[in-house]
Design an enzyme around this catalytic site. Structure first.
Site, PDB file in Angstrom:
ATOM      1  N   TRP A  21       0.837  -1.205   0.000  1.00 45.89           N
ATOM      2  CA  TRP A  21       0.000   0.000   0.000  1.00 45.89           C
ATOM      3  C   TRP A  21       0.874   1.258   0.000  1.00 45.89           C
ATOM      4  O   TRP A  21       0.719   2.145  -0.845  1.00 45.89           O
ATOM      5  CB  TRP A  21      -0.948  -0.027   1.215  1.00 45.89           C
ATOM      6  CG  TRP A  21      -1.840   1.170   1.354  1.00 45.89           C
ATOM      7  CD1 TRP A  21      -2.152   2.092   0.378  1.00 45.89           C
ATOM      8  CD2 TRP A  21      -2.565   1.572   2.527  1.00 45.89           C
ATOM      9  NE1 TRP A  21      -3.029   3.042   0.881  1.00 45.89           N
ATOM     10  CE2 TRP A  21      -3.307   2.747   2.187  1.00 45.89           C
ATOM     11  CE3 TRP A  21      -2.681   1.052   3.818  1.00 45.89           C
ATOM     12  CZ2 TRP A  21      -4.124   3.409   3.112  1.00 45.89           C
ATOM     13  CZ3 TRP A  21      -3.513   1.714   4.737  1.00 45.89           C
ATOM     14  CH2 TRP A  21      -4.215   2.874   4.391  1.00 45.89           C
ATOM     15  N   ASP A  51       1.189  -8.196  -1.406  1.00 50.14           N
ATOM     16  CA  ASP A  51      -0.221  -7.814  -1.376  1.00 50.14           C
ATOM     17  C   ASP A  51      -0.377  -6.398  -1.907  1.00 50.14           C
ATOM     18  O   ASP A  51       0.270  -5.470  -1.410  1.00 50.14           O
ATOM     19  CB  ASP A  51      -0.742  -7.874   0.073  1.00 50.14           C
ATOM     20  CG  ASP A  51      -2.164  -7.352   0.176  1.00 50.14           C
ATOM     21  OD1 ASP A  51      -3.078  -8.053  -0.303  1.00 50.14           O
ATOM     22  OD2 ASP A  51      -2.369  -6.238   0.705  1.00 50.14           O
ATOM     23  N   TYR A  56      -4.398   1.273  -4.851  1.00 50.45           N
ATOM     24  CA  TYR A  56      -3.193   1.854  -4.232  1.00 50.45           C
ATOM     25  C   TYR A  56      -2.459   2.714  -5.258  1.00 50.45           C
ATOM     26  O   TYR A  56      -1.776   2.211  -6.156  1.00 50.45           O
ATOM     27  CB  TYR A  56      -2.249   0.767  -3.698  1.00 50.45           C
ATOM     28  CG  TYR A  56      -2.812  -0.061  -2.556  1.00 50.45           C
ATOM     29  CD1 TYR A  56      -3.925   0.358  -1.824  1.00 50.45           C
ATOM     30  CD2 TYR A  56      -2.225  -1.265  -2.181  1.00 50.45           C
ATOM     31  CE1 TYR A  56      -4.439  -0.401  -0.773  1.00 50.45           C
ATOM     32  CE2 TYR A  56      -2.730  -2.031  -1.134  1.00 50.45           C
ATOM     33  CZ  TYR A  56      -3.833  -1.596  -0.445  1.00 50.45           C
ATOM     34  OH  TYR A  56      -4.326  -2.348   0.589  1.00 50.45           O
ATOM     35  N   HIS A 121     -12.169  -5.878  -1.676  1.00 48.33           N
ATOM     36  CA  HIS A 121     -11.402  -4.908  -0.879  1.00 48.33           C
ATOM     37  C   HIS A 121     -12.278  -4.226   0.181  1.00 48.33           C
ATOM     38  O   HIS A 121     -12.782  -3.124  -0.025  1.00 48.33           O
ATOM     39  CB  HIS A 121     -10.793  -3.870  -1.821  1.00 48.33           C
ATOM     40  CG  HIS A 121      -9.666  -3.098  -1.227  1.00 48.33           C
ATOM     41  ND1 HIS A 121      -8.821  -2.322  -1.975  1.00 48.33           N
ATOM     42  CD2 HIS A 121      -9.227  -2.964   0.057  1.00 48.33           C
ATOM     43  CE1 HIS A 121      -7.930  -1.748  -1.181  1.00 48.33           C
ATOM     44  NE2 HIS A 121      -8.165  -2.113   0.051  1.00 48.33           N
ATOM     45  N   SER A 152     -10.817  -9.254   1.810  1.00 46.44           N
ATOM     46  CA  SER A 152     -10.161  -8.458   2.838  1.00 46.44           C
ATOM     47  C   SER A 152     -11.297  -7.837   3.625  1.00 46.44           C
ATOM     48  O   SER A 152     -12.203  -7.233   3.038  1.00 46.44           O
ATOM     49  CB  SER A 152      -9.280  -7.383   2.192  1.00 46.44           C
ATOM     50  OG  SER A 152      -8.598  -6.674   3.208  1.00 46.44           O
TER      51      SER A 152
END
Ligand SMILES: NC(=O)c1ccc[n+]([C@@H]2O[C@H](COP(=O)([O-])OP(=O)(O)OC[C@H]3O[C@@H](n4cnc5c(N)ncnc54)[C@H](OP(=O)(O)O)[C@@H]3O)[C@@H](O)[C@H]2O)c1
Length: 327
Positions: A21, A51, A56, A121, A152
């Site tokens: 991220w 990940d 992002y 997400h 997630s």
């Protein structure tokens, strides 16, 4: 590096993996050279899972990982996420057309024909009650666009609901010294169903490195400044949703338990690895030094019961009452 089973996928993943991220956006400016060097260093240290998410840096993080793949010959897993580019971010947005469009874009960004694993997400809770969404993901697997899928989640309850769907291979959830509820019922259920578990935000957004104080300043483009109270997204993603000053107080108590030769960040990561249900943890790193130090936490010896109990006491006396029931 040590490797652990990743659910039912047959993958063996590095127990310290990499969270991509910060190299995308939302954590202040990270230079491209630093980001790429951090990724190379992680691979050098045996990390084999990265990940990321389409959101992002609006694809920047995925593209950096595509570059890594071009520059290295060894195999590694890149797992991404879709859904957060929806605006507004609603359950209805998680439909066939949008999910397919997002997956196609990630395929392009990652320069591949098949994505290793796609995670929803942190969708609105309602999405977990819509089997058709998981049906769309099944179809994408059948079409060869994605190899596996997972979720997630924000909350333990969402995780428990998600793993009722038989093809959910993994759950990514916040788990760290300040966020312990997943280790109760959820970890047991995940193990029973052989679901991979990714422990995210392991350093509580850097707080558990022990480097912050009352005087620390974060840039305007750093979520540790602009999301301190959940202004932009779930407050739990920033410092695990624990009050900043309270976090500092708990960190001071934890500092006393860190054995010589170990950094506090490594202590926090090693603590997570004490839980067998965790397949891997995915600390974020902005430069090669952080990536190396984090990966090397895998080399540390397991903690004694005494250390685990001391950490537990800090959690129970300072943190638990404030946040345990929230996620
Ligand atoms: N909704 C979701 O699905 C979601 C949400 C959050 C995170 N994630 C995933 O989980 C990953 C990890 O969580 P996170 O990045 O939010 O938080 P984190 O791993 O707890 O903290 C990462 C930050 O801590 C600092 N840091 C890292 N290693 C360090 C070290 N060895 N020494 C000193 N400082 C260090 C760095 O920032 P500074 O140097 O600036 O302090 C870094 O950006 C993310 O990268 C992402 O892949 C997913």
């Amino acid at each position: 590096m040590n490797y652990r089973e990743f659910g039912r996928t047959g993958w063996q993943v590095s127990e310290i993996s990499f969270g991509a991220w910060a190299i995308g956006a939302d954590w202040g400016n990270v230079q491209k050279d630093d980001a790429i060097a951090a990724l190379h260093t992680a691979l050098d240290e045996g990390v084999n899972l990265f990940d990321t998410a389409d959101a992002y840096g609006d694809g920047r993080s995925e593209k950096l990982l595509a570059q890594l793949k071009r520059e290295r010959s060894e195999d590694f897993y890149i797992i991404t996420k879709v859904g957060r580019r929806l605006n507004p971010h609603t359950a209805d947005g998680y439909n066939r057309e949008n999910i397919t469009r997002f997956v196609e874009r990630s395929l392009k960004n990652l320069e591949t024909d098949t994505l290793d694993l796609v995670q929803l997400h942190c969708p609105p809770t309602d999405v977990y009650y819509r089997p058709e969404v998981f049906g769309v993901l099944d179809n994408l697997v059948q079409a060869g666009k994605i190899r596996y899928y997972g979720v997630s989640v924000e909350k333990v309850e969402e995780a428990l609901k998600a793993i009722e769907y038989p093809n959910v291979q993994s759950v990514q959830i916040i788990f760290n010294i300040f966020r312990q509820r997943p280790s109760e019922l959820f970890f047991r259920e995940a193990q029973r169903r052989k679901v991979g578990v990714l422990a995210r935000v392991p350093l509580s957004s850097g707080m558990l490195t022990g480097k912050f104080s009352n005087a620390s300043i974060f840039g305007k483009d750093d979520h540790r400044q602009y999301n301190r109270h959940g202004e932009a997204f779930d407050v739990g993603e920033t410092f695990s949703g624990v009050d900043y000053d309270l976090s500092l107080e708990a960190v001071e108590q934890l500092r006393a338990f860190v054995p010589e030769g170990m950094s506090m960040a490594q202590f926090a990561l090693r603590w997570i690895l004490m839980f067998d249900a965790v397949s891997c943890t995915i600390p974020g790193a902005k430069n090669p030094e952080q990536a190396r130090a984090n990966a090397q936490a895998a080399r540390l010896a397991p903690f004694s019961q005494e250390i685990m109990s001391r950490v537990q006491r800090v959690y129970e006396t300072l943190i638990k009452e404030e946040t345990h029931h929230l996620w």
